[in-house]
Motif scaffolding. Structure first.
Motif, PDB file in Angstrom:
ATOM      1  N   SER A   1      -9.060 -10.716   8.998  1.00 55.77           N
ATOM      2  CA  SER A   1      -8.936 -12.039   9.563  1.00 55.77           C
ATOM      3  C   SER A   1      -8.752 -12.126  11.185  1.00 55.77           C
ATOM      4  N   GLN A   2      -8.184 -10.813  11.696  1.00 58.01           N
ATOM      5  CA  GLN A   2      -7.831 -10.627  13.305  1.00 58.01           C
ATOM      6  C   GLN A   2      -9.303 -10.630  13.934  1.00 58.01           C
ATOM      7  N   LEU A   3     -10.145 -10.265  13.156  1.00 56.29           N
ATOM      8  CA  LEU A   3     -11.673 -10.201  13.947  1.00 56.29           C
ATOM      9  C   LEU A   3     -12.110 -11.561  13.980  1.00 56.29           C
ATOM     10  N   ALA A   4     -12.935 -11.775  14.895  1.00 51.94           N
ATOM     11  CA  ALA A   4     -13.567 -13.110  15.564  1.00 51.94           C
ATOM     12  C   ALA A   4     -14.939 -13.361  14.576  1.00 51.94           C
ATOM     13  N   ASP A   5     -15.134 -14.523  14.424  1.00 52.65           N
ATOM     14  CA  ASP A   5     -16.464 -14.769  13.574  1.00 52.65           C
ATOM     15  C   ASP A   5     -17.598 -14.209  14.177  1.00 52.65           C
ATOM     16  N   GLY A   6     -18.457 -13.694  13.328  1.00 49.88           N
ATOM     17  CA  GLY A   6     -19.657 -13.013  13.648  1.00 49.88           C
ATOM     18  C   GLY A   6     -20.047 -11.979  12.422  1.00 49.88           C
ATOM     19  N   PHE A   7     -21.089 -10.955  13.094  1.00 51.80           N
ATOM     20  CA  PHE A   7     -21.776 -10.106  12.231  1.00 51.80           C
ATOM     21  C   PHE A   7     -21.180  -8.818  12.405  1.00 51.80           C
ATOM     22  N   TYR A   8     -20.733  -7.959  11.288  1.00 60.56           N
ATOM     23  CA  TYR A   8     -20.253  -6.697  11.496  1.00 60.56           C
ATOM     24  C   TYR A   8     -20.703  -5.873  10.537  1.00 60.56           C
ATOM     25  N   LEU A   9     -20.725  -4.545  11.032  1.00 60.30           N
ATOM     26  CA  LEU A   9     -21.024  -3.369  10.024  1.00 60.30           C
ATOM     27  C   LEU A   9     -19.837  -2.596   9.579  1.00 60.30           C
ATOM     28  N   LEU A  10     -19.773  -2.580   8.097  1.00 59.37           N
ATOM     29  CA  LEU A  10     -18.804  -1.805   7.461  1.00 59.37           C
ATOM     30  C   LEU A  10     -19.174  -0.378   7.096  1.00 59.37           C
ATOM     31  N   ARG A  11     -18.527   0.728   7.555  1.00 57.15           N
ATOM     32  CA  ARG A  11     -18.979   2.032   7.066  1.00 57.15           C
ATOM     33  C   ARG A  11     -17.954   2.261   6.088  1.00 57.15           C
ATOM     34  N   LEU A  12     -18.465   2.510   4.625  1.00 56.87           N
ATOM     35  CA  LEU A  12     -17.433   2.799   3.548  1.00 56.87           C
ATOM     36  C   LEU A  12     -17.634   3.926   3.041  1.00 56.87           C
ATOM     37  N   SER A  13     -16.304   5.006   2.841  1.00 57.68           N
ATOM     38  CA  SER A  13     -16.556   6.346   2.486  1.00 57.68           C
ATOM     39  C   SER A  13     -15.581   6.387   1.194  1.00 57.68           C
ATOM     40  N   ASP A  14     -16.279   7.395   0.286  1.00 56.91           N
ATOM     41  CA  ASP A  14     -15.117   7.758  -0.757  1.00 56.91           C
ATOM     42  C   ASP A  14     -14.854   9.310  -0.839  1.00 56.91           C
ATOM     43  N   GLY A  15     -15.373   9.973   0.472  1.00 61.29           N
ATOM     44  CA  GLY A  15     -15.390  11.471   0.772  1.00 61.29           C
ATOM     45  C   GLY A  15     -16.451  12.135   0.275  1.00 61.29           C
ATOM     46  N   LYS A  16     -17.348  11.631  -0.529  1.00 58.75           N
ATOM     47  CA  LYS A  16     -18.422  12.415  -0.946  1.00 58.75           C
ATOM     48  C   LYS A  16     -19.647  11.685  -0.443  1.00 58.75           C
ATOM     49  N   ARG A  17     -19.536  10.534  -0.137  1.00 60.26           N
ATOM     50  CA  ARG A  17     -20.908   9.732   0.367  1.00 60.26           C
ATOM     51  C   ARG A  17     -20.362   8.540   1.054  1.00 60.26           C
ATOM     52  N   ALA A  18     -21.238   8.043   1.714  1.00 58.70           N
ATOM     53  CA  ALA A  18     -20.795   7.044   2.770  1.00 58.70           C
ATOM     54  C   ALA A  18     -21.979   5.998   2.875  1.00 58.70           C
ATOM     55  N   VAL A  19     -21.782   4.858   2.976  1.00 60.65           N
ATOM     56  CA  VAL A  19     -22.764   3.774   3.058  1.00 60.65           C
ATOM     57  C   VAL A  19     -22.365   2.696   4.051  1.00 60.65           C
ATOM     58  N   VAL A  20     -23.209   1.921   4.625  1.00 57.70           N
ATOM     59  CA  VAL A  20     -23.026   0.877   5.361  1.00 57.70           C
ATOM     60  C   VAL A  20     -23.487  -0.369   4.803  1.00 57.70           C
ATOM     61  N   GLN A  21     -22.534  -1.512   5.036  1.00 61.69           N
ATOM     62  CA  GLN A  21     -22.819  -2.684   4.732  1.00 61.69           C
ATOM     63  C   GLN A  21     -22.719  -3.903   5.720  1.00 61.69           C
ATOM     64  N   LYS A  22     -23.475  -4.729   5.783  1.00 60.25           N
ATOM     65  CA  LYS A  22     -23.466  -5.888   7.017  1.00 60.25           C
ATOM     66  C   LYS A  22     -22.412  -6.953   6.215  1.00 60.25           C
ATOM     67  N   LEU A  23     -21.663  -7.467   7.123  1.00 64.30           N
ATOM     68  CA  LEU A  23     -20.549  -8.220   6.759  1.00 64.30           C
ATOM     69  C   LEU A  23     -20.509  -9.611   7.696  1.00 64.30           C
ATOM     70  N   ILE A  24     -20.438 -10.736   7.154  1.00 66.04           N
ATOM     71  CA  ILE A  24     -20.242 -11.946   8.060  1.00 66.04           C
ATOM     72  C   ILE A  24     -18.893 -12.453   7.903  1.00 66.04           C
ATOM     73  N   ILE A  25     -18.167 -12.640   9.007  1.00 62.20           N
ATOM     74  CA  ILE A  25     -16.983 -13.318   9.027  1.00 62.20           C
ATOM     75  C   ILE A  25     -16.862 -14.539   9.475  1.00 62.20           C
ATOM     76  N   ARG A  26     -16.602 -15.559   8.649  1.00 63.06           N
ATOM     77  CA  ARG A  26     -16.858 -17.262   8.899  1.00 63.06           C
ATOM     78  C   ARG A  26     -15.467 -17.655   8.147  1.00 63.06           C
ATOM     79  N   LYS A  27     -14.834 -18.038   9.402  1.00 64.42           N
ATOM     80  CA  LYS A  27     -13.454 -18.695   9.023  1.00 64.42           C
ATOM     81  C   LYS A  27     -13.480 -20.172   8.874  1.00 64.42           C
TER      82      LYS A  27
END
Length: 640
Positions: A614-640
């Motif tokens: 929630s400390q991030l401003a409203d907008g579009f972000y990219l989330l890079r998620l990893s479990d140590g074996k693989r990584a994917v990227v997800q688009k996230l919209i923050i809208r308070k």
């Protein structure tokens, strides 16, 4: 004004052509961390797709042999060349080197015989004459004969040169200010223009033209003729094709018929589903993988019927083994001045017991004619164009392309994803990806982009099995491939996809060689942000030149599409700032803004399945998620 060859993918009225200066835009550099944006969908509903085919520009370091400094001995009459015996470059026994023309059999349409000389706007080094000046027009390719001794000849000898020519074919259409010109060298060492190709000729047929040699200034021991193209100097935007050049005495404008039956069209693939495939995959079921028929066509250039006998063979050029040897029991008649697809043969499959490591199968048509008896052109054996062949490689890779690019493909949108579908006969491992990468208007060497292997989801790309950032490299020559080994070799079964993500566009982008002659375009899909589309149904025929290399041991065993609950993803989306995930093995969550700058780096502790953003401003972000074996990227919209 020159325009892009742009293809929209929805059935809408074609937009008004856009000038090069307006189309080419600068999009700016995108950091390599955005390459993992491979799974993202950018934007909402697109009114028009931005996929486009662009002229091919060969590699920047493509070299050629310099012209010889010594002047060769003058040739005599007749002078004849139909380019049927040349490969890539004109015959040095007839032509000066270094003129930049390209000998091929894939760019023309309805040509007189196998192979033509194509004037494509690229110099002898394989680069545009005026790279960096997009709208500049000048002389580009030339085809110059060696000296021909016409000393002692005169107009009474009735010397004519004839040739067939075509605009565009499968290439780019010249503009009205562009031209192909024929010039003669006079006795004062001056080039004199004697013919200029008009701009109103058909782009699907070849035109035969006759030019007399009458001026006394041309009758000297060092006479030469040359064809020279004038057009856009920044790349292959203006295309002309030339064939069947014949200079001799005792001719007239009515001397339009040559007693010659010639083969012409490229031989169709030996395989049913691919143009090349791994030998071990083929040998699972050779009969099912071998096509039902192999074809080419023949053309009769004479004003009377003739007879031909068909001979066909398949030979493995690695082992020398002859797989098939066939000859028709009787000759067939072919009508005057006609072309017919009479060359149709059912090929014999390679034996399932074949023991070699690889095979290179040459499928050859050789028509038996009487072209060498009482020839129309004295001293010229016109059986030279009675043979044509195609090669099928059975090694360690799949291909849908025939190894030659008529265009290149790119998208007008950033983050466009391109994918090719492949179907296995037995489980295998993807170890590398080969691509034919070409510069488009600028040198993009070392630009980062993403390659990936994806699973199958009901006939469309599904889960990313592996993806990685690579730096763009150009191959050493025209129609050559660069191989990118995969850091994570992927085990696959049944159907899988390989492809790439385009990050930059316009003059900062790159393009991939595109084979317009391929019949496998239904295997090509792309996604510009609004879902996966098959280009075949949208009027774009052909395939990009990308090939998966198979074999080796997988880095990680992947058996199929993961259960949705175990995938790396967060929810809800959009979010007010608090996000959750179900994968208990998630060990890193990076938040990036759209410029690639890292905003947060969260390392969840054991059992943690929520994070507060929630400390991030409203907008579009990219989330890079990893479990140590693989990584994917997800688009996230923050809208308070």
């Amino acid at each position: 004004m020159k325009h892009f060859f742009t293809l929209t993918l929805h059935r809408q009225p074609a937009p008004h052509p856009t000038s090069l200066a307006r189309v080419v835009r600068f999009y700016g550099f995108v950091g390599w961390s955005l390459l993992s944006f491979f799974l993202l969908i950018i934007g909402n509903n697109a009114a028009f797709a931005q996929l486009r085919l662009v002229p091919v520009t060969p590699p920047l370091d493509y070299k050629h042999s310099p012209a010889a400094s010594a002047r060769p001995a003058a040739l005599g009459l007749p002078f004849f060349d139909d380019f049927s015996t040349a490969t890539n470059r004109p015959d040095p026994a007839l032509w000066q080197s270094g003129g930049g023309v390209y000998i091929n059999n894939t760019l023309p349409l309805n040509h007189p015989s196998v192979n033509v000389a194509t004037f494509d706007g690229l110099n002898g080094n394989g680069v545009p004459y005026g790279l960096g000046t997009p709208l500049g027009n000048q002389a580009t390719d030339t085809l110059t004969s060696l000296p021909i001794n016409l000393a002692g000849r005169a107009a009474r000898d009735s010397i004519y040169i004839s040739f067939y020519w075509q605009r565009r074919g499968l290439g780019e259409l010249p503009d009205e200010e562009d031209s192909l010109r024929l010039q003669f060298l006079n006795d004062r060492n001056q080039w004199v223009t004697v013919w200029k190709g008009p701009d109103s000729t058909s782009t699907t047929t070849f035109t035969q033209t006759f030019i007399p040699v009458r001026d006394p200034a041309f009758f000297h021991a060092g006479f030469q003729f040359r064809f020279e193209a004038f057009g856009r100097a920044s790349g292959p935007f203006d295309m002309w094709h030339l064939d069947y050049i014949y200079l001799n005495q005792g001719r007239s404008m009515r001397d339009i018929y040559i007693k010659d039956i010639a083969v012409r069209q490229a031989v169709t693939p030996y395989l049913k589903r691919y143009s090349a495939m791994p030998l071990k995959q083929y040998l699972v079921n050779p009969a099912a993988e071998t096509t039902d028929t192999i074809r080419t066509d023949i053309v009769n250039l004479f004003n009377n019927f003739n007879f031909t006998t068909l001979r066909f063979s398949v030979r493995d050029e690695v082992s020398g083994q002859v797989i098939q040897n066939f000859q028709e029991p009787a000759s067939q008649s072919i009508g005057s001045l006609s072309s017919q697809p009479k060359m149709v043969v059912k090929p014999t499959p390679l034996p399932a017991t074949f023991s070699g490591e690889r095979a290179v199968l040459r499928s050859k048509f050789d028509i038996l004619t009487t072209d060498d008896q009482n020839p129309s052109i004295p001293t010229i054996n016109l059986r030279r164009n009675d043979t044509i062949s195609g090669v099928t490689v059975l090694d360690n890779y799949y291909a849908y392309d025939d190894g030659t690019a008529e265009y290149a493909i790119q998208s007008g949108r950033q983050y466009t994803r391109f994918m090719m579908r492949f179907v296995l006969n037995k489980p295998d491992v993807v170890s590398a990806i080969r691509m034919y990468l070409v510069p488009y208007l600028t040198d993009a060497a070392n630009q980062p982009f993403a390659i990936a292997v994806m699973s199958n989801n009901q006939g469309q790309p599904g889960t990313v099995l592996t993806q990685q950032s690579v730096l763009l490299q150009y191959p050493a020559g025209r129609n050559q491939f660069v191989e990118f080994p995969l850091n994570a070799r992927v085990a696959v079964s049944d159907t899988f996809f390989v492809g790439w993500t385009q990050i930059q566009v316009g003059n900062e982008g790159f393009a991939v060689g595109f084979d317009k002659n391929s019949s496998f375009s239904n295997q090509f899909l792309f996604n510009e942000g609004s879902g996966w589309y098959g280009t075949d149904r949208q009027g774009i025929r052909g395939v990009p030149m990308i090939r998966p290399v198979m074999g080796g041991t997988a880095t990680e065993i992947i058996t199929g599409v993961e259960d949705a609950a175990s995938q790396l993803e967060v929810y809800p989306n959009p979010s007010t700032g608090l996000v959750s995930w179900n994968n208990q093995f998630l060990n890193q969550l990076e938040v990036l803004d759209l410029s690639g700058r890292r905003m947060l780096d969260i390392r969840p502790h054991a059992g943690q399945q929520q994070a507060d953003l929630s400390q991030l401003a409203d907008g579009f972000y990219l989330l890079r998620l990893s479990d140590g074996k693989r990584a994917v990227v997800q688009k996230l919209i923050i809208r308070k």
